[in-house]
Design a protein around this motif. Sequence first.
Motif, PDB file in Angstrom:
ATOM      1  N   ASP A 168     -67.050  30.291 -23.160  1.00  0.00           N
ATOM      2  CA  ASP A 168     -68.326  30.939 -22.874  1.00  0.00           C
ATOM      3  C   ASP A 168     -68.725  30.729 -21.418  1.00  0.00           C
ATOM      4  OD1 ASP A 168     -68.950  28.261 -22.843  1.00  0.00           O
ATOM      5  OD2 ASP A 168     -70.580  28.389 -24.303  1.00  0.00           O
ATOM      6  N   ALA A 169     -67.801  30.215 -20.617  1.00  0.00           N
ATOM      7  CA  ALA A 169     -68.061  30.025 -19.191  1.00  0.00           C
ATOM      8  C   ALA A 169     -68.114  31.381 -18.485  1.00  0.00           C
ATOM      9  CB  ALA A 169     -66.974  29.156 -18.558  1.00  0.00           C
ATOM     10  N   ASP A 170     -68.983  31.502 -17.487  1.00  0.00           N
ATOM     11  CA  ASP A 170     -69.032  32.722 -16.696  1.00  0.00           C
ATOM     12  C   ASP A 170     -67.713  32.889 -15.948  1.00  0.00           C
ATOM     13  OD1 ASP A 170     -71.603  33.183 -17.515  1.00  0.00           O
ATOM     14  OD2 ASP A 170     -72.547  32.432 -15.678  1.00  0.00           O
ATOM     15  N   LEU A 171     -67.091  34.042 -16.105  1.00  0.00           N
ATOM     16  CA  LEU A 171     -65.850  34.350 -15.394  1.00  0.00           C
ATOM     17  C   LEU A 171     -66.199  35.210 -14.179  1.00  0.00           C
ATOM     18  CD1 LEU A 171     -63.552  35.135 -18.455  1.00  0.00           C
ATOM     19  CD2 LEU A 171     -63.724  32.991 -17.165  1.00  0.00           C
ATOM     20  N   LEU A 172     -65.761  34.777 -12.997  1.00  0.00           N
ATOM     21  CA  LEU A 172     -66.187  35.393 -11.745  1.00  0.00           C
ATOM     22  C   LEU A 172     -65.059  36.078 -10.988  1.00  0.00           C
ATOM     23  CD1 LEU A 172     -68.427  32.430 -10.528  1.00  0.00           C
ATOM     24  CD2 LEU A 172     -69.126  34.444 -11.848  1.00  0.00           C
ATOM     25  N   ALA A 173     -63.824  35.910 -11.430  1.00  0.00           N
ATOM     26  CA  ALA A 173     -62.701  36.492 -10.702  1.00  0.00           C
ATOM     27  C   ALA A 173     -61.553  36.813 -11.645  1.00  0.00           C
ATOM     28  CB  ALA A 173     -62.212  35.528  -9.613  1.00  0.00           C
ATOM     29  N   VAL A 174     -60.858  37.902 -11.331  1.00  0.00           N
ATOM     30  CA  VAL A 174     -59.639  38.252 -12.061  1.00  0.00           C
ATOM     31  C   VAL A 174     -58.664  38.861 -11.056  1.00  0.00           C
ATOM     32  CG1 VAL A 174     -60.465  40.562 -12.741  1.00  0.00           C
ATOM     33  CG2 VAL A 174     -58.688  39.419 -14.086  1.00  0.00           C
ATOM     34  N   TRP A 175     -57.393  38.519 -11.226  1.00  0.00           N
ATOM     35  CA  TRP A 175     -56.351  39.007 -10.322  1.00  0.00           C
ATOM     36  C   TRP A 175     -55.041  39.058 -11.087  1.00  0.00           C
ATOM     37  CZ3 TRP A 175     -51.748  36.680  -8.869  1.00  0.00           C
ATOM     38  CH2 TRP A 175     -51.051  37.293  -7.824  1.00  0.00           C
ATOM     39  N   GLY A 176     -54.179  39.967 -10.684  1.00  0.00           N
ATOM     40  CA  GLY A 176     -52.897  40.063 -11.370  1.00  0.00           C
ATOM     41  C   GLY A 176     -51.779  40.500 -10.439  1.00  0.00           C
ATOM     42  N   ARG A 177     -50.574  40.476 -10.969  1.00  0.00           N
ATOM     43  CA  ARG A 177     -49.405  40.908 -10.219  1.00  0.00           C
ATOM     44  C   ARG A 177     -48.399  41.477 -11.205  1.00  0.00           C
ATOM     45  NH1 ARG A 177     -47.140  34.858  -8.579  1.00  0.00           N
ATOM     46  NH2 ARG A 177     -46.809  34.096 -10.712  1.00  0.00           N
ATOM     47  N   ASN A 178     -47.495  42.275 -10.679  1.00  0.00           N
ATOM     48  CA  ASN A 178     -46.448  42.863 -11.501  1.00  0.00           C
ATOM     49  C   ASN A 178     -45.113  42.485 -10.874  1.00  0.00           C
ATOM     50  OD1 ASN A 178     -44.675  44.620 -12.946  1.00  0.00           O
ATOM     51  ND2 ASN A 178     -46.438  45.917 -13.417  1.00  0.00           N
ATOM     52  N   ARG A 179     -44.395  41.577 -11.533  1.00  0.00           N
ATOM     53  CA  ARG A 179     -43.115  41.099 -11.017  1.00  0.00           C
ATOM     54  C   ARG A 179     -41.984  41.611 -11.886  1.00  0.00           C
ATOM     55  NH1 ARG A 179     -43.000  34.784  -9.953  1.00  0.00           N
ATOM     56  NH2 ARG A 179     -43.415  34.725 -12.200  1.00  0.00           N
ATOM     57  N   ASP A 180     -41.161  42.446 -11.306  1.00  0.00           N
ATOM     58  CA  ASP A 180     -39.989  42.976 -12.030  1.00  0.00           C
ATOM     59  C   ASP A 180     -40.390  43.601 -13.360  1.00  0.00           C
ATOM     60  OD1 ASP A 180     -38.319  42.017  -9.980  1.00  0.00           O
ATOM     61  OD2 ASP A 180     -38.249  40.033 -10.927  1.00  0.00           O
ATOM     62  N   GLY A 181     -41.513  44.325 -13.338  1.00  0.00           N
ATOM     63  CA  GLY A 181     -41.957  45.005 -14.544  1.00  0.00           C
ATOM     64  C   GLY A 181     -42.735  44.157 -15.517  1.00  0.00           C
ATOM     65  N   VAL A 182     -42.941  42.875 -15.187  1.00  0.00           N
ATOM     66  CA  VAL A 182     -43.709  41.983 -16.057  1.00  0.00           C
ATOM     67  C   VAL A 182     -45.076  41.751 -15.433  1.00  0.00           C
ATOM     68  CG1 VAL A 182     -43.827  39.706 -17.120  1.00  0.00           C
ATOM     69  CG2 VAL A 182     -41.609  40.859 -16.868  1.00  0.00           C
ATOM     70  N   ARG A 183     -46.130  42.111 -16.152  1.00  0.00           N
ATOM     71  CA  ARG A 183     -47.500  41.976 -15.645  1.00  0.00           C
ATOM     72  C   ARG A 183     -48.051  40.593 -15.957  1.00  0.00           C
ATOM     73  NH1 ARG A 183     -49.851  45.848 -18.483  1.00  0.00           N
ATOM     74  NH2 ARG A 183     -49.333  47.478 -16.987  1.00  0.00           N
ATOM     75  N   GLU A 184     -48.636  39.941 -14.954  1.00  0.00           N
ATOM     76  CA  GLU A 184     -49.289  38.650 -15.124  1.00  0.00           C
ATOM     77  C   GLU A 184     -50.723  38.768 -14.626  1.00  0.00           C
ATOM     78  OE1 GLU A 184     -47.071  35.756 -12.993  1.00  0.00           O
ATOM     79  OE2 GLU A 184     -45.256  35.998 -14.183  1.00  0.00           O
ATOM     80  N   VAL A 185     -51.681  38.324 -15.430  1.00  0.00           N
ATOM     81  CA  VAL A 185     -53.090  38.420 -15.061  1.00  0.00           C
ATOM     82  C   VAL A 185     -53.737  37.046 -15.203  1.00  0.00           C
ATOM     83  CG1 VAL A 185     -55.298  39.548 -15.524  1.00  0.00           C
ATOM     84  CG2 VAL A 185     -53.168  40.808 -15.882  1.00  0.00           C
ATOM     85  N   TYR A 186     -54.548  36.673 -14.203  1.00  0.00           N
ATOM     86  CA  TYR A 186     -55.254  35.394 -14.197  1.00  0.00           C
ATOM     87  C   TYR A 186     -56.749  35.642 -14.043  1.00  0.00           C
ATOM     88  CZ  TYR A 186     -50.635  33.374 -13.327  1.00  0.00           C
ATOM     89  OH  TYR A 186     -49.323  33.002 -13.421  1.00  0.00           O
TER      90      TYR A 186
END
Length: 260
Positions: free
Chosen positions: A147-165
Amino acid sequence: MDRPVAIALLVLFLALAAGCAPRADRAKARSTPVPTAAPSPVAVTTEPAPSGVARPEPRITVIAWAGEGAGALLDVAALAPGEAIAVGEPGVVRISGDRVEVAPLPEGIPTSVWADGTGFAVVVGYEGASYVRENGGAWTAVRTGTDADLLAVWGRNRDGVREVYAGGARGTLLRLAGTTWEKIASPESVQVFGLSGNAARVWALGETGGGTPGEGAILRSAGGPFTDACPEVACGGAVYDGWAPVPNELWTAGARGEVV
């Protein structure tokens, strides 16, 4: 350093020094009145082009839409030329040319958005809110387990695999694995305002301590847990955002007008 990058960093430095609201102020968006007056004219200047070099005139397009004055917009992500998604108090705002679509979310106020082209977008927000949209479909809520406020999101696509943080208050760092958010161990004293990275590393940027603003916090991961990078890099004051174009390079901007 390339000239366009240097100019962009100078503009960012001047904006921060002038007191522009950083990501840290997103928590105030729910109670901050939004001016409804018509915007002032914007003057754009460019340096004279070198002899024999044609430089197009800059153009700024102001898009009028029914939600103007409905609340603050806090982040934006480009989808394709002429297409973008903005998020904030009105919900999710999609811009395509002169057409604007507004999608209020069932719960929570989105604070940050990341898109992987036109086929995938993810937003996060207050009280652990998270929504994903794939291939132009509806926005689907995805539980974050916090329930923490989320203030940022970012991702990348490496060799067709999507990663999101995603990151936010109380040291919250999450990784999206398929349709499930997984918690990543990190110091609870850190508040994450920004995320960036490249094919080799992911950086979480924010502040720690009880000051206003606090001391800078920079965490990094090479695929495993996030570790404190401040012993090796200049953290300074609170860090609000950053850019990591290559593995061994990180640009940050934050409190006190610092660009590092």
